[in-house]
Design an enzyme around this catalytic site. Structure first.
Site, PDB file in Angstrom:
ATOM      1  N   GLU A 205      -0.988  -8.542  -1.887  1.00  0.00           N
ATOM      2  CA  GLU A 205      -1.842  -7.722  -2.694  1.00  0.00           C
ATOM      3  C   GLU A 205      -2.585  -8.182  -4.169  1.00  0.00           C
ATOM      4  O   GLU A 205      -1.733  -9.023  -4.705  1.00  0.00           O
ATOM      5  CB  GLU A 205      -1.035  -6.544  -3.132  1.00  0.00           C
ATOM      6  CG  GLU A 205      -0.369  -6.037  -1.945  1.00  0.00           C
ATOM      7  CD  GLU A 205       0.710  -4.984  -2.217  1.00  0.00           C
ATOM      8  OE1 GLU A 205       0.814  -3.926  -1.569  1.00  0.00           O
ATOM      9  OE2 GLU A 205       1.411  -4.802  -3.217  1.00  0.00           O
TER      10      GLU A 205
ATOM     11  N   ASP B  58       7.326   1.319  -1.109  1.00  0.00           N
ATOM     12  CA  ASP B  58       6.137   0.952  -1.951  1.00  0.00           C
ATOM     13  C   ASP B  58       4.927   0.460  -1.186  1.00  0.00           C
ATOM     14  O   ASP B  58       4.102  -0.226  -1.712  1.00  0.00           O
ATOM     15  CB  ASP B  58       6.767  -0.046  -2.830  1.00  0.00           C
ATOM     16  CG  ASP B  58       7.258  -1.285  -2.184  1.00  0.00           C
ATOM     17  OD1 ASP B  58       7.157  -1.276  -0.869  1.00  0.00           O
ATOM     18  OD2 ASP B  58       7.908  -2.229  -3.067  1.00  0.00           O
TER      19      ASP B  58
END
Lengths: 345, 345
Positions: free
Chosen positions: A56, A227
């Protein structure tokens, strides 16, 4: 030149100022930045998923400083001797677009995640909480424990992990620091009597670390492990009984525990609580959930604190990352010699 | 450890292999990667705009290797001695999420942009083109000229820039390399008689560098400068007379010259032409436009070529970016000493 903090530099910096000082300083900086939330240009992180994990990028800007973090999440990594989560981060000057700081963030992410959790708990947990249950004692657990003691004075821990070795490591690290620790034989035993429950497991799956009957009234849940899409830890029935607090809703709706709920389910943005614009805990019986997925602002704050703290020290080196020709319109001058090089292809 | 190529390392590498070899190698790698386009996980870049410029992250992955570039664009930078565009890039291993290469990319971006332009022109420009007009002789111009000579044998240039100094620099750099160069007194004079027209200006504005009557039939336009929202270079009437080729449509619709057209205006993806799945130039009279905004795949390819080329050389150093505890489940071990440090806050 760009400042570069490598892993040894990060360790030396922390050895100098101490983990408690670093966590308290990062928490204060995160809180300061959450209170000026509207000033930030915010986007959900950009994720590249594979079968074994995710990579990410998490960018953010306040109009003066831009920051981003690169972070991966690979639950199978420890099985081959690697970290589940590694990271590095960058700060840059918005006015020029030039990067100014580049830092390791595997360690710094552990600190900022713990600092964020404890900062949120300070606003949401029952007053005079003394005991925290911790479900999942992986790499993040020690940092959480230290952060909760530093910011809330929590010294009593009740821990559980399906991996006995992970619990061994946790106890070995934490007992010398004066924590009172109960090693539970199940998640249910761990949470019994705790006013604060931290869930921090790493499976990339819809898991139910906590079932509904395990969670009584009057507790604060610090839910860290859910998450990313398809990765949750809590029974949805707990969420429906609770008041839910989140970082950045567009990201949490996709990645957090609340991906199990309808997109309209009410949540409160933490920054509003910190500014006094929204209520946090309003009664002793209330269940509060901080559905934390990790937001770019927290990394920005941690980097900002680091950058200020290392000023005038030798905890960083300077690296020559940005080509800087004498005439800014003549980049070619830097490689003109190479234009006449004639190496056989 | 992560490989790090700094600016001096990049310059030494190019000095060793030569610009022509580097550009040819990067172009071949970009073409190879364009031909396997469907294998890539592609996203439009993530931009953070300010009043003075933009900072962007450009990620991409082929499922084995992940890459991203950080790049800024600040048209006012040269006025205070800074580069308009600076960049750095990273490669990472998808299986572990660990970064493997970190490199300066200000110079490498100039090379990959030029390599991409020339690679596209090889597929789209009129056969036997001998002359290229260049509107805008900033930092990118020399690289374009060398790339077009390397890949298409173009040795005759007709150049124009509103900044006389930028033209001085360009001629000073390029004349010693054997180019025949006409210094035009206007954009119209520059394009007269050229089979290929490269536009590469930096204003962050809707500009009209080329008007409709300046562009005759049978030319190829290599339109580089229109590359973010609100920044274009070509009269929309030229686009309507032309066949338009693009990199990644979702990005080009927002950033390219075609932001001036309706979202349904037909365009051809370059990778389809390179694979032989779509037609490129089909007649001598046709106007072709490569509406290039720069796509993450090109950076990925350039980094991939660099990474392979520097194997076993001293053009990089290794940096300790990733915290690597002996026990992967015990990150805390790296900072345990700091847990007992007691520096006054």
């Amino acid at each position: 030149m760009v400042r570069f903090v490598d892993v040894p530099g990060m360790r030396r910096w922390l050895g100098e100022i101490g983990l408690e000082t670093a966590i308290a300083g990062i928490a204060a900086t995160i809180e300061e930045d959450f209170r000026r939330w509207p000033e930030f240009d915010k986007t959900a992180r950009v994720a590249s998923h594979s079968e074994v994990g995710v990579i990410e990028l998490m960018p953010i800007s306040d109009g003066r400083t831009y920051g981003f973090k690169y972070v991966n999440g690979h639950p199978g990594n420890p099985g081959r001797g690697l970290q589940t989560v590694t990271a590095f981060g960058v700060l840059a000057d918005v006015a020029s677009g030039y990067p100014t700081l580049w830092s390791e963030m595997t360690i710094l992410t552990a600190l900022r995640t713990a600092a964020t959790s404890a900062m949120a708990a300070r606003a949401l947990a029952p007053e005079n909480a003394t005991t925290m249950a911790m479900i999942g004692t992986g790499s993040q657990a020690e940092f959480q424990a230290i952060a909760f003691r530093t910011l809330l004075g929590i010294n009593s821990l009740r821990v559980w992990d399906t991996d006995a070795e992970a619990m061994d490591v946790f106890l070995r690290n934490m007992l010398p620091l004066g924590f009172e620790i109960v090693r539970a034989r199940s998640a249910a035993e761990a949470v019994a009597g705790a006013e604060i429950i931290t869930t921090c497991t790493a499976d990339k799956a819809y898991a139910t670390i906590l079932t509904d009957e395990m969670v009584g009234s009057g507790v604060h849940l610090n839910a860290i492990g859910g998450d990313c899409p398809g990765k949750t830890e809590l029974d949805a029935r707990i969420l429906r009984r609770a008041d839910i607090f989140v970082e950045f809703p567009p990201q949490t709706r996709i990645e957090g525990e609340i991906q199990q709920l309808s997109p309209e389910h009410p949540v409160t943005e933490l920054w509003r609580v910190l500014r006094g614009d929204a209520a946090g805990r309003t009664s002793a019986e209330q269940i509060t959930v901080f559905d934390s997925v990790g937001f770019a602002l927290e990394d920005f704050s941690a980097l900002r604190y680091l950058d200020a703290s290392i000023d005038g020290t030798d905890f960083y080196t300077e690296v020559d990352l940005i080509a800087d020709p004498a005439d800014p319109k003549d980049l070619f001058a830097l490689v003109a010699d190479a234009a006449t090089a004639r190496t056989p292809v």
